[in-house]
Design a protein around this motif. Structure first.
Motif, short mmCIF file in Angstrom:
data_model
loop_
_atom_site.label_atom_id
_atom_site.label_comp_id
_atom_site.label_asym_id
_atom_site.label_seq_id
_atom_site.Cartn_x
_atom_site.Cartn_y
_atom_site.Cartn_z
N GLU A 37 0.83 -1.20 0.00
CA GLU A 37 0.00 0.00 0.00
C GLU A 37 0.86 1.25 0.00
O GLU A 37 0.59 2.22 -0.73
CB GLU A 37 -0.92 0.00 1.22
CG GLU A 37 -1.82 1.22 1.30
CD GLU A 37 -2.67 1.24 2.55
OE1 GLU A 37 -3.34 2.28 2.80
OE2 GLU A 37 -2.68 0.23 3.29
N LEU A 38 1.92 1.23 0.81
CA LEU A 38 2.79 2.40 0.93
C LEU A 38 3.54 2.65 -0.37
O LEU A 38 3.75 3.81 -0.76
CB LEU A 38 3.76 2.22 2.10
CG LEU A 38 4.52 3.46 2.58
CD1 LEU A 38 3.55 4.57 2.98
CD2 LEU A 38 5.43 3.10 3.76
N LYS A 40 2.47 2.05 -3.33
CA LYS A 40 1.52 2.67 -4.26
C LYS A 40 1.31 4.14 -3.90
O LYS A 40 1.23 5.00 -4.79
CB LYS A 40 0.20 1.92 -4.22
CG LYS A 40 0.25 0.52 -4.82
CD LYS A 40 -1.11 -0.16 -4.75
CE LYS A 40 -1.06 -1.56 -5.37
NZ LYS A 40 -2.36 -2.26 -5.29
N MET A 41 1.25 4.44 -2.61
CA MET A 41 1.08 5.82 -2.16
C MET A 41 2.27 6.68 -2.59
O MET A 41 2.11 7.84 -2.98
CB MET A 41 0.94 5.87 -0.64
CG MET A 41 -0.37 5.31 -0.11
SD MET A 41 -0.34 5.17 1.70
CE MET A 41 0.00 6.88 2.17
#
Length: 242
Positions: A37-38, A40-41
């Motif tokens: 997730e990170l 992608k962020m």
């Protein structure tokens, strides 16, 4: 045009995560999002993200717990060992309130490669020389001459044609990125000549601060020579026993 260097995308990710931590988005004790997730962020690969996380861990901002994730550490003690936060050296050492900055820069071909290699740790053919004159109520109260290789500017994706962008890099971004710094204090009766700006001292004496900023592996990424009239200079060194 800005030069993108993908090998330094982890630096950009590091800066973004650190800003989120400092802004309180991820408070002390909280857990960072999972790596997928990170990444992608941050718009980077997981490998690049892991480089950024590794550096954040080395610098004492996060703690990695196997099988659980990355948690924000309380680094208050780390920051209060006697070393002041890096940044805005002129404002910290000049008694006058800075309200404006005039700037100018030039590109210089390097003749002494050995000196450049010794100072910056890289072979650079072009060094950016950047002068700033700091004003208080329309009076020039300090002058800084900065030298940095064009390769360093390219790491930050800065266009050499954008003076404001370079100014922001030298005044803000590079201080946020720097891992550590040293400042050598001297006194001088002369300042670099300029046809358009004049820095005066009542007693013809200036405080000269030679400031070197270092990255996480100890290479100099920027050197500043800061001139402040002695009547406007105030330097304090905070020290304490462990």
């Amino acid at each position: 045009m800005p030069i993108k260097n993908k090998s330094h995308l982890y630096v950009v990710a590091y800066d973004k995560i650190l800003k989120l931590i400092n802004a309180g988005v991820y408070p002390v004790g909280s857990k960072l999002p999972a790596e997928l997730e990170l990444s992608k962020m941050m718009n980077v690969s997981r490998m690049t993200l892991r480089q950024a996380l590794s550096l954040l861990q080395e610098d004492g901002y996060i703690e990695t717990i196997h099988g659980q994730g990355n948690f924000i550490k309380d680094n208050t003690k780390l920051r209060s060992i006697g070393l002041e936060k890096i940044g805005d050296t002129v404002s910290n050492c000049c008694t006058e309130a800075i309200d404006d900055i005039d700037s100018d820069f030039r590109l210089e071909l390097v003749n002494d490669y050995d000196y450049t290699k010794k100072l910056f740790g890289i072979n650079s053919a072009v060094v950016i020389g950047f002068s700033r004159w700091y004003k208080s109520k329309n009076k020039i109260v300090a002058h800084t001459f900065s030298a940095l290789p064009s390769e360093i500017a390219s790491q930050f994706q800065v266009s050499l044609n954008d003076k404001e962008c370079i100014l922001k890099l030298l005044e803000e971004r590079i201080y946020e990125y720097a891992h550590s710094s040293t400042i050598e204090v001297k006194f001088t009766k002369s300042v670099p000549p300029s046809s358009s700006h004049q820095l005066h001292s009542n007693n013809d004496l200036f405080t000269l601060l030679i400031e070197s900023l270092y990255d996480s592996i100890g290479h100099v990424i920027l050197q500043n020579k800061i001139y402040i009239p002695t009547e406007f200079s105030s330097i304090k060194i905070n020290r304490k026993n462990k």
